[in-house]
Design a protein around this motif. Structure first.
Motif, PDB file in Angstrom:
ATOM      1  N   SER A 100      14.858   8.782  11.183  1.00  0.00           N
ATOM      2  CA  SER A 100      14.464   9.984  12.394  1.00  0.00           C
ATOM      3  C   SER A 100      13.085  10.601  11.935  1.00  0.00           C
ATOM      4  CB  SER A 100      15.451  10.904  12.223  1.00  0.00           C
ATOM      5  OG  SER A 100      16.804  10.527  12.424  1.00  0.00           O
ATOM      6  N   HIS A 101      12.299  10.626  13.077  1.00  0.00           N
ATOM      7  CA  HIS A 101      11.079  11.532  12.834  1.00  0.00           C
ATOM      8  C   HIS A 101      10.975  12.848  12.754  1.00  0.00           C
ATOM      9  CE1 HIS A 101      11.921  11.999  17.436  1.00  0.00           C
ATOM     10  NE2 HIS A 101      11.224  13.210  17.267  1.00  0.00           N
ATOM     11  N   LYS A 102      12.189  13.521  12.847  1.00  0.00           N
ATOM     12  CA  LYS A 102      12.471  14.985  12.715  1.00  0.00           C
ATOM     13  C   LYS A 102      13.749  15.193  12.199  1.00  0.00           C
ATOM     14  CE  LYS A 102       8.546  16.674  13.831  1.00  0.00           C
ATOM     15  NZ  LYS A 102       7.562  16.946  12.680  1.00  0.00           N
ATOM     16  N   VAL A 103      14.090  16.452  11.323  1.00  0.00           N
ATOM     17  CA  VAL A 103      15.393  16.601  10.811  1.00  0.00           C
ATOM     18  C   VAL A 103      15.439  18.071  10.850  1.00  0.00           C
ATOM     19  CG1 VAL A 103      16.706  16.736   8.753  1.00  0.00           C
ATOM     20  CG2 VAL A 103      15.212  14.809   8.894  1.00  0.00           C
ATOM     21  N   ASN A 104      16.505  18.789  11.519  1.00  0.00           N
ATOM     22  CA  ASN A 104      16.689  20.058  11.614  1.00  0.00           C
ATOM     23  C   ASN A 104      18.146  20.390  11.217  1.00  0.00           C
ATOM     24  OD1 ASN A 104      16.572  18.866  14.417  1.00  0.00           O
ATOM     25  ND2 ASN A 104      17.749  20.725  14.580  1.00  0.00           N
ATOM     26  N   GLY A 105      18.126  21.739  10.968  1.00  0.00           N
ATOM     27  CA  GLY A 105      19.486  22.239  10.914  1.00  0.00           C
ATOM     28  C   GLY A 105      19.843  23.149  12.327  1.00  0.00           C
ATOM     29  N   VAL A 106      21.123  23.840  12.334  1.00  0.00           N
ATOM     30  CA  VAL A 106      21.612  24.364  13.369  1.00  0.00           C
ATOM     31  C   VAL A 106      21.058  25.759  13.506  1.00  0.00           C
ATOM     32  CG1 VAL A 106      23.357  22.647  14.146  1.00  0.00           C
ATOM     33  CG2 VAL A 106      23.643  24.626  12.539  1.00  0.00           C
ATOM     34  N   ALA A 107      20.467  26.412  12.524  1.00  0.00           N
ATOM     35  CA  ALA A 107      20.140  27.825  12.359  1.00  0.00           C
ATOM     36  C   ALA A 107      19.140  27.926  11.333  1.00  0.00           C
ATOM     37  CB  ALA A 107      21.500  28.615  12.212  1.00  0.00           C
ATOM     38  N   ALA A 108      18.410  28.997  11.444  1.00  0.00           N
ATOM     39  CA  ALA A 108      17.407  29.032  10.475  1.00  0.00           C
ATOM     40  C   ALA A 108      17.534  29.138   9.122  1.00  0.00           C
ATOM     41  CB  ALA A 108      16.557  30.564  10.713  1.00  0.00           C
TER      42      ALA A 108
END
Length: 186
Positions: A100-108
């Motif tokens: 993946s080009h980006k990885v994120n969580g669902v809240a700060a």
């Protein structure tokens, strides 16, 4: 990746560039035990070509990481998509991060925990890949999709579509509820 290589006949490198640019990974758990791991035997029996491609992705990834971290076998082991040991397993989260080009969580707070605990080793290598995106549908996106009449009303009253990316602009309509023309259009 399989479709691009096997059906579209793209070479591995070009197929990978499309996959990498297309996908972003949203992680929904900070519990290591909740991350999916599939045994190599199971995946090999059910989806043998997919497993071959996963091994190919891992080979090129670990080869690249080996140049950055020569002889740091512990780091290479943590970054690897394949978890060695009986039984060998495919770490699906690692595959998602690598692909993946980006990885994120669902809240700060969730995103912060990903970068300081669960995926710390990946964050140390790819700090710009990690970001925070709040999960869920924003109220403004819901209005645009679910209520085109209200969308048009807001756009007309506010004079532009800028409110779609800045919902606070709608608050400027407060106090107009006694305006007969405004109520009629509403």
């Amino acid at each position: 990746m399989r479709i691009l290589i096997d059906e579209e006949k793209f070479d591995n490198e070009y197929a990978w560039s499309i996959v990498y640019k297309t996908f972003a990974y949203t992680n929904h758990t900070v519990l290591p035990e909740a991350l999916e791991k599939w045994t190599v035997d199971l995946l090999g029996n059910l989806l043998p070509r997919h497993l071959e491609i996963i091994y190919l992705i891992n080979f090129f990834f670990i080869e690249r990481m080996s140049k950055k971290f020569p002889y740091d076998f512990d780091k290479l082991s943590r970054l690897s998509i394949i978890e060695e040991g009986p039984p060998k397993k495919v770490r699906m989260a690692n595959l998602c991060i690598v692909g993946s080009h980006k990885v994120n969580g669902v809240a700060a707070i969730h995103s912060k925990l990903l970068t300081t605990t669960l995926f710390k080793h990946f964050y140390e290598v790819f700090p710009t890949k990690f970001q925070n995106k709040t999960n869920g549908v924003t109220p403004r996106r819901f209005i645009v999709c679910a209520n085109p009449t209200l969308t048009n009303f807001y756009t007309q009253q506010l004079g532009s579509k800028d409110w779609i990316t800045d919902l606070s602009q709608v608050a400027t309509l407060n106090g107009r509820e006694n305006d007969a023309d405004f109520r009629k259009q509403w």
